[in-house]
Scaffold this active site. Structure first.
Site, PDB file in Angstrom:
ATOM      1  N   GLU A 170      -1.196  -5.269   8.786  1.00  0.00           N
ATOM      2  CA  GLU A 170      -0.366  -4.633   9.804  1.00  0.00           C
ATOM      3  C   GLU A 170      -0.989  -4.822  11.186  1.00  0.00           C
ATOM      4  OE1 GLU A 170       0.396  -0.514   8.906  1.00  0.00           O
ATOM      5  OE2 GLU A 170       1.115  -0.964   6.882  1.00  0.00           O
ATOM      6  N   ASP A 177      -0.961  -6.093   0.048  1.00  0.00           N
ATOM      7  CA  ASP A 177      -1.228  -5.348   1.280  1.00  0.00           C
ATOM      8  C   ASP A 177      -2.710  -5.018   1.372  1.00  0.00           C
ATOM      9  OD1 ASP A 177       0.597  -4.670   3.222  1.00  0.00           O
ATOM     10  OD2 ASP A 177       1.452  -3.012   2.085  1.00  0.00           O
ATOM     11  N   GLU A 222       9.529  -3.920  10.435  1.00  0.00           N
ATOM     12  CA  GLU A 222       9.943  -2.650   9.823  1.00  0.00           C
ATOM     13  C   GLU A 222      10.557  -1.708  10.857  1.00  0.00           C
ATOM     14  OE1 GLU A 222       7.163  -0.897   7.108  1.00  0.00           O
ATOM     15  OE2 GLU A 222       8.307   0.971   6.973  1.00  0.00           O
ATOM     16  N   LYS A 255      -1.274  -9.194   3.200  1.00  0.00           N
ATOM     17  CA  LYS A 255      -0.465  -8.730   4.341  1.00  0.00           C
ATOM     18  C   LYS A 255      -1.292  -7.763   5.174  1.00  0.00           C
ATOM     19  CE  LYS A 255       3.238  -5.781   3.950  1.00  0.00           C
ATOM     20  NZ  LYS A 255       2.775  -4.618   4.733  1.00  0.00           N
ATOM     21  N   ASP A 298       0.840  -1.199   0.000  1.00  0.00           N
ATOM     22  CA  ASP A 298       0.000   0.000   0.000  1.00  0.00           C
ATOM     23  C   ASP A 298       0.881   1.257   0.000  1.00  0.00           C
ATOM     24  OD1 ASP A 298       0.824  -0.134   2.627  1.00  0.00           O
ATOM     25  OD2 ASP A 298      -1.161   0.162   3.504  1.00  0.00           O
ATOM     26  N   SER A 299       2.216   1.044  -0.021  1.00  0.00           N
ATOM     27  CA  SER A 299       3.141   2.149  -0.296  1.00  0.00           C
ATOM     28  C   SER A 299       2.833   2.775  -1.651  1.00  0.00           C
ATOM     29  CB  SER A 299       4.591   1.654  -0.263  1.00  0.00           C
ATOM     30  OG  SER A 299       4.748   0.503  -1.071  1.00  0.00           O
TER      31      SER A 299
HETATM   32  O1  KIV Z   1       3.593  -1.002   1.636  1.00  0.00           O
HETATM   33  C1  KIV Z   1       4.732  -1.493   1.535  1.00  0.00           C
HETATM   34  O2  KIV Z   1       5.419  -1.357   0.519  1.00  0.00           O
HETATM   35  C2  KIV Z   1       5.247  -2.245   2.676  1.00  0.00           C
HETATM   36  C3  KIV Z   1       6.686  -2.637   2.679  1.00  0.00           C
HETATM   37  C4  KIV Z   1       7.564  -1.454   2.759  1.00  0.00           C
HETATM   38  C5  KIV Z   1       6.995  -3.621   3.718  1.00  0.00           C
HETATM   39  O3  KIV Z   1       4.506  -2.529   3.575  1.00  0.00           O
END
Ligand code: KIV
Length: 274
Positions: free
Chosen positions: A125, A93, A192, A123, A54-55
């Site tokens: 968090e 994510d 992280e 994924k 989600d980056s």
């Molecule tokens: O959103 C993302 O790219 C991430 C990674 C940096 C682990 O969660």
């Protein structure tokens, strides 16, 4: 690379093979991708796992945080990535508020990603407070990668992107969260921006692989945002990002050359025309 390793790499990577890599002591490589071409290049280079992070809220959409990203955004980008990948495990994510609200919401949204995109895992968090959600997802066949430490969806709680779990109390809580997540059934977890010594303790305490980003050399694998390691996000230079290219500068040079060629009448030439 040994013949056994090269044989392995011709196979599709699964959550099970990622877990087996920890048992064999083989490091796990993870990079992010948000589109077809980048995903195809990563897959051709034999990356183990592609994370549709989600980056993308930061590096693709230009937001200050990952919070505005939606499930539909993730599905759109994950579908593009999916088309470029033959071997790597794709992990998607789950964005802010798509799973924290209830087990039902988590199942519905993670289920959409699995069903509509066809990826290998999601994924999430968070620590012990999402363990119940993880348990339900894993039970119905949705593999989950955890994410502890500096979890960007909690930036408004943290108020800073500084290293987490430096204090003993937060370090102990993180260690406990890691054990609870492993017990809940995650197949791996991202750590992280935490001290390397703590990442080592976590890695030695859980049977599932740890994937570090700013968490030192003792994790079972490493992840970076692909634009950071390529040097596209030039102004973002934390010490944990090793630059493997200076692509932003190369792009600027190419753009300026193109502009100059067009304005000067050098492009296109006869041999570039029909
Ligand atoms: O959103 C993302 O790219 C991430 C990674 C940096 C682990 O969660």
């Amino acid at each position: 690379m040994s013949s056994a390793q090269s044989e392995q790499r011709s196979r599709v990577v699964t959550t099970r093979s990622v877990m087996n890599m920890k048992r064999r002591g083989e490091k796990i490589t993870v990079l992010t991708a948000y589109d077809f071409l980048m995903a195809r290049l990563l897959d051709q280079a034999d990356i183990d796992v592609i994370l549709v992070g989600d980056s993308l809220g930061n590096v693709v959409q230009g937001h200050a945080t990952t919070l505005p990203v939606t499930v539909d955004d993730m599905i759109y980008h994950a579908k593009a990535v999916r088309r470029g990948v033959e071997k790597a495990l794709i992990v998607v994510d789950m964005p802010f508020m798509s799973y924290q609200t209830s087990v039902d919401d988590a199942i519905r949204n993670c289920g959409r990603v699995m069903k509509e995109v066809g990826v290998g895992a999601v994924k999430l968090e968070g620590g012990a407070h999402i363990a119940e959600i993880v348990r339900h997802l894993v039970r119905i066949g949705i593999p989950v990668m955890g994410h502890l430490g500096l979890t960007p969806q909690a930036i408004n709680k943290f108020g800073t992107y500084e290293v987490r779990a430096v204090e003993e109390a937060e370090a102990e809580e993180l260690l406990s969260d890691a054990r609870v997540l492993a017990e809940a059934g995650v197949f791996s977890m991202v750590l992280e921006k935490i001290p390397a010594a703590l990442a080592k303790r976590v890695t030695e305490s859980v049977a599932v692989p740890t994937i570090g980003i700013g968490a030192g050399p003792h994790c079972d694998g490493q992840v970076l945002v692909v634009y950071d390691m390529l040097g596209v996000t030039e102004e973002f230079r934390p010490r944990f990002v090793r630059r493997y290219g200076e692509i932003a500068e190369e792009m600027r040079v190419a753009f300026r050359q193109y502009i100059s060629d067009v304005k000067g009448g050098d492009f296109p030439r006869k041999e570039e025309s029909y």
